[in-house]
Design an enzyme around this catalytic site. Structure first.
Site, PDB file in Angstrom:
ATOM      1  N   ASN A  32      -1.318   6.432  -5.303  1.00  0.00           N
ATOM      2  CA  ASN A  32      -0.165   6.452  -5.237  1.00  0.00           C
ATOM      3  C   ASN A  32       0.542   6.671  -3.760  1.00  0.00           C
ATOM      4  OD1 ASN A  32       2.964   8.472  -6.318  1.00  0.00           O
ATOM      5  ND2 ASN A  32       2.795   5.953  -6.012  1.00  0.00           N
ATOM      6  N   ASP A  46      -7.042  -3.066  -3.622  1.00  0.00           N
ATOM      7  CA  ASP A  46      -6.559  -1.929  -2.900  1.00  0.00           C
ATOM      8  C   ASP A  46      -7.034  -1.993  -1.305  1.00  0.00           C
ATOM      9  OD1 ASP A  46      -6.668   0.843  -2.177  1.00  0.00           O
ATOM     10  OD2 ASP A  46      -8.072   1.576  -3.644  1.00  0.00           O
ATOM     11  N   CYS A  76      -0.488   3.784  -1.439  1.00  0.00           N
ATOM     12  CA  CYS A  76      -0.567   2.330  -0.707  1.00  0.00           C
ATOM     13  C   CYS A  76       0.065   1.256  -1.753  1.00  0.00           C
ATOM     14  CB  CYS A  76      -2.186   2.199  -0.567  1.00  0.00           C
ATOM     15  SG  CYS A  76      -3.003   3.069   0.669  1.00  0.00           S
ATOM     16  N   ARG A  77      -0.623   0.961  -2.841  1.00  0.00           N
ATOM     17  CA  ARG A  77       0.047  -0.059  -3.439  1.00  0.00           C
ATOM     18  C   ARG A  77       1.282   0.267  -4.306  1.00  0.00           C
ATOM     19  NH1 ARG A  77      -5.309  -1.322  -6.561  1.00  0.00           N
ATOM     20  NH2 ARG A  77      -5.393   0.898  -6.338  1.00  0.00           N
ATOM     21  N   SER A  78       1.104   1.309  -5.024  1.00  0.00           N
ATOM     22  CA  SER A  78       2.443   1.361  -6.092  1.00  0.00           C
ATOM     23  C   SER A  78       3.671   1.930  -5.265  1.00  0.00           C
ATOM     24  CB  SER A  78       1.987   2.580  -6.975  1.00  0.00           C
ATOM     25  OG  SER A  78       1.885   3.690  -6.772  1.00  0.00           O
ATOM     26  N   CYS A  92      -0.959   2.894  -9.366  1.00  0.00           N
ATOM     27  CA  CYS A  92      -2.206   2.444  -8.844  1.00  0.00           C
ATOM     28  C   CYS A  92      -3.078   3.747  -8.824  1.00  0.00           C
ATOM     29  CB  CYS A  92      -1.888   2.050  -7.425  1.00  0.00           C
ATOM     30  SG  CYS A  92      -1.363   3.286  -6.372  1.00  0.00           S
TER      31      CYS A  92
HETATM   32  P1  4NP Z   1      -3.683   3.447  -3.684  1.00  0.00           P
HETATM   33  O1  4NP Z   1      -4.903   3.426  -2.613  1.00  0.00           O
HETATM   34  O2  4NP Z   1      -4.335   3.342  -4.964  1.00  0.00           O
HETATM   35  O3  4NP Z   1      -3.151   1.799  -3.475  1.00  0.00           O
HETATM   36  O4  4NP Z   1      -2.680   4.316  -3.327  1.00  0.00           O
HETATM   37  C1  4NP Z   1      -5.706   4.531  -2.645  1.00  0.00           C
HETATM   38  C2  4NP Z   1      -5.370   5.716  -1.849  1.00  0.00           C
HETATM   39  C3  4NP Z   1      -6.275   6.595  -1.891  1.00  0.00           C
HETATM   40  C4  4NP Z   1      -7.451   6.383  -2.426  1.00  0.00           C
HETATM   41  C5  4NP Z   1      -7.940   5.231  -3.191  1.00  0.00           C
HETATM   42  C6  4NP Z   1      -7.092   4.151  -3.216  1.00  0.00           C
HETATM   43  N1  4NP Z   1      -8.285   7.571  -2.508  1.00  0.00           N
HETATM   44  O5  4NP Z   1      -9.568   7.085  -2.907  1.00  0.00           O
HETATM   45  O6  4NP Z   1      -8.044   8.692  -1.898  1.00  0.00           O
END
Ligand code: 4NP
Length: 155
Positions: A12, A124, A14-16, A9
């Site tokens: 790294n 997200d 939240c989703r992955s 994702c």
């Molecule tokens: P992820 O979510 O891609 O599912 O881990 C996010 C985590 C952090 C950020 C964006 C999306 N960020 O902008 O810091």
């Protein structure tokens, strides 16, 4: 030889990591041996544990992911893993750029494996509320079940 799967994702955190946890759980339930990891296209959260809301939803499903640590995806991942799954279409676009010419991994959008969800991303949840993480968990669990079915067919 067991298959290897990498989920990617943006951050790294939240989703992955949730996809990683869900596949570990579904594979164990099915008695399937699989190597699982996750990474982000971005580098902001390298070395960080998953978002506390991601940790909480995993724990509600009996899985402790507090030991996971963020890392950034590398070109070498396309040689090390059999399957690389992008959590959304932006991740997929970025992964196509990172993929080296000698990359052997299959690269796909994760939800393409879930009937009726082809072409869609896992939303997200980072900038949303806690409920978004339940949606993420449901999505990655359905995808993990589809991956297990697919790997069992290939065994
Ligand atoms: P992820 O979510 O891609 O599912 O881990 C996010 C985590 C952090 C950020 C964006 C999306 N960020 O902008 O810091």
């Amino acid at each position: 030889m067991s298959a290897s799967v990498l989920f990617v994702c943006l951050g790294n955190i939240c989703r992955s990591p949730l996809a990683e946890a869900a596949l570990r759980a579904e594979a164990e339930r099915a008695g399937l041996s699989v190597t699982v990891d996750s990474a982000g296209t971005g580098d902001w959260h390298v070395g960080s544990p998953p978002d506390r809301r991601a940790q909480a939803v995993a724990l509600r499903h009996g899985i402790d992911i507090s030991c996971y640590r963020g890392r950034q995806v590398t070109a070498g991942d396309f040689r090390r893993f059999d399957h690389v799954f992008a959590l959304d279409s932006e991740n997929l676009r970025n992964l196509r750029r990172i993929r080296p010419s000698d990359g052997t991994a299959e690269l796909r959008l994760l939800m393409d494996l879930v009937p009726g969800r082809e072409g869609s991303g896992v939303t997200d949840p980072y900038f949303g509320d806690d409920a978004g993480f339940d949606v993420t968990w449901d999505d990655v669990t359905r995808a993990a079940q589809a991956i297990v079915e697919r790997l069992l067919e290939q065994e």
